[in-house]
Design a protein around this motif. Structure first.
Motif, mmCIF file in Angstrom:
data_model
loop_
_atom_site.group_PDB
_atom_site.id
_atom_site.type_symbol
_atom_site.label_atom_id
_atom_site.label_comp_id
_atom_site.label_asym_id
_atom_site.label_seq_id
_atom_site.Cartn_x
_atom_site.Cartn_y
_atom_site.Cartn_z
ATOM 1 N N GLN A 191 0.824 -1.210 0.000
ATOM 2 C CA GLN A 191 0.000 0.000 0.000
ATOM 3 C C GLN A 191 0.861 1.263 0.000
ATOM 4 O O GLN A 191 0.561 2.241 -0.711
ATOM 5 C CB GLN A 191 -0.936 -0.006 1.214
ATOM 6 C CG GLN A 191 -2.043 -1.043 1.129
ATOM 7 C CD GLN A 191 -2.855 -1.109 2.399
ATOM 8 O OE1 GLN A 191 -2.335 -0.944 3.510
ATOM 9 N NE2 GLN A 191 -4.156 -1.336 2.257
ATOM 10 N N ARG A 193 3.935 1.549 -1.165
ATOM 11 C CA ARG A 193 4.559 1.683 -2.489
ATOM 12 C C ARG A 193 3.570 2.229 -3.513
ATOM 13 O O ARG A 193 3.915 3.082 -4.340
ATOM 14 C CB ARG A 193 5.105 0.335 -2.972
ATOM 15 C CG ARG A 193 6.346 -0.143 -2.258
ATOM 16 C CD ARG A 193 7.052 -1.252 -3.023
ATOM 17 N NE ARG A 193 6.166 -2.365 -3.337
ATOM 18 C CZ ARG A 193 5.947 -3.398 -2.513
ATOM 19 N NH1 ARG A 193 6.535 -3.422 -1.317
ATOM 20 N NH2 ARG A 193 5.155 -4.376 -2.876
ATOM 21 N N GLN A 194 2.341 1.733 -3.449
ATOM 22 C CA GLN A 194 1.322 2.218 -4.373
ATOM 23 C C GLN A 194 1.070 3.710 -4.190
ATOM 24 O O GLN A 194 0.979 4.460 -5.162
ATOM 25 C CB GLN A 194 0.006 1.443 -4.158
ATOM 26 C CG GLN A 194 0.006 0.028 -4.713
ATOM 27 C CD GLN A 194 -0.037 0.005 -6.222
ATOM 28 O OE1 GLN A 194 1.011 -0.079 -6.878
ATOM 29 N NE2 GLN A 194 -1.224 0.067 -6.786
ATOM 30 N N GLN A 195 0.984 4.148 -2.935
ATOM 31 C CA GLN A 195 0.730 5.565 -2.667
ATOM 32 C C GLN A 195 1.909 6.445 -3.099
ATOM 33 O O GLN A 195 1.722 7.567 -3.567
ATOM 34 C CB GLN A 195 0.436 5.763 -1.183
ATOM 35 C CG GLN A 195 -0.891 5.158 -0.735
ATOM 36 C CD GLN A 195 -1.057 5.171 0.767
ATOM 37 O OE1 GLN A 195 -0.162 5.592 1.503
ATOM 38 N NE2 GLN A 195 -2.198 4.705 1.236
ATOM 39 N N TYR A 198 2.137 5.862 -7.235
ATOM 40 C CA TYR A 198 0.960 6.236 -7.995
ATOM 41 C C TYR A 198 0.018 7.069 -7.117
ATOM 42 O O TYR A 198 -1.101 6.659 -6.791
ATOM 43 C CB TYR A 198 0.214 4.974 -8.490
ATOM 44 C CG TYR A 198 1.096 3.988 -9.212
ATOM 45 C CD1 TYR A 198 1.481 4.223 -10.533
ATOM 46 C CD2 TYR A 198 1.560 2.846 -8.576
ATOM 47 C CE1 TYR A 198 2.294 3.316 -11.199
ATOM 48 C CE2 TYR A 198 2.388 1.939 -9.226
ATOM 49 C CZ TYR A 198 2.749 2.182 -10.544
ATOM 50 O OH TYR A 198 3.548 1.280 -11.210
#
Length: 202
Positions: A191, A193-195, A198
């Motif tokens: 989560q 890394r995603q934030q 992206y």
């Protein structure tokens, strides 16, 4: 969820195909989101007449079958709507395993997620177990997940096949939530890394 190793006890014979979830737990008992209090509603439309009195011709009301541990049924057991109460009602009634020719797919998945073991056997083997239960009321069998076998009252052993991963979760007593919590750290890292990579997706 408790680990499932085996179920050993009286067979409840359900000699009918296409038993749907509305039969298993009729709608009038779906007044709770709790798992308790559903034993009275298990097969309630069959067990009681219109005045709420037990039907004397219903197999579930015969003394020999009043405390079963294993249901033996035919084809497409648990078809119909996806109500999870149908699984809970079995468990509240004392049922720990079901042996059937086939299942409604959603009911089958709900069984696995709640620790109720759904075993699939060929129709001819189910017929033998059914006949034993009807000819010898109160007779039982053993459903063993460790050895992946069903042992009838005559001692005959019927092996069954089950997905390895789902079998291990039942043996360990792990449900989907427990499984997700095992990977809580990895999920949190993903989560973040995603934030970070992206931000427009948040």
């Amino acid at each position: 969820m408790k680990p499932f190793l085996y179920a050993d006890g009286t067979i409840l014979p359900i000699r009918q195909d296409n038993v749907d979830t509305d039969v298993i737990i009729p709608q009038r008992w779906l007044v709770t989101i709790e798992r308790n209090g559903l034993a009275d509603g298990f097969m309630g439309g069959w067990r009681y007449d219109e005045r709420g009195q037990p039907r004397t011709d219903c197999v579930l009301n015969l003394p020999a079958y009043r405390r079963p541990a294993i249901v033996v049924a035919g084809q497409n057991y648990g078809c119909g709507s996806s109500r999870e109460h149908a699984v809970w009602a079995h468990q509240q009634f004392g049922i720990r395993a079901i042996v059937a020719v086939s299942y409604g797919p959603i009911f089958y998945e709900n069984c696995l997620k709640n620790g109720l073991l759904p075993v699939i056997l060929p129709s001819e083997q189910v017929a033998v177990l059914m006949r034993q239960a009807l000819e010898q009321p109160g007779s039982g069998c053993r459903v063993d997940l460790v050895t992946q076998s069903v042992i009838g009252s005559d001692g005959v052993c019927y092996p069954f096949i089950m997905d390895t991963g789902r079998r291990q979760l039942l043996l360990d007593g792990i449900d989907d939530i427990d499984l997700a919590l095992r990977y809580a750290s990895e999920i949190g890292d993903f989560q973040q890394r995603q934030q970070r990579n992206y931000p427009w997706l948040t």
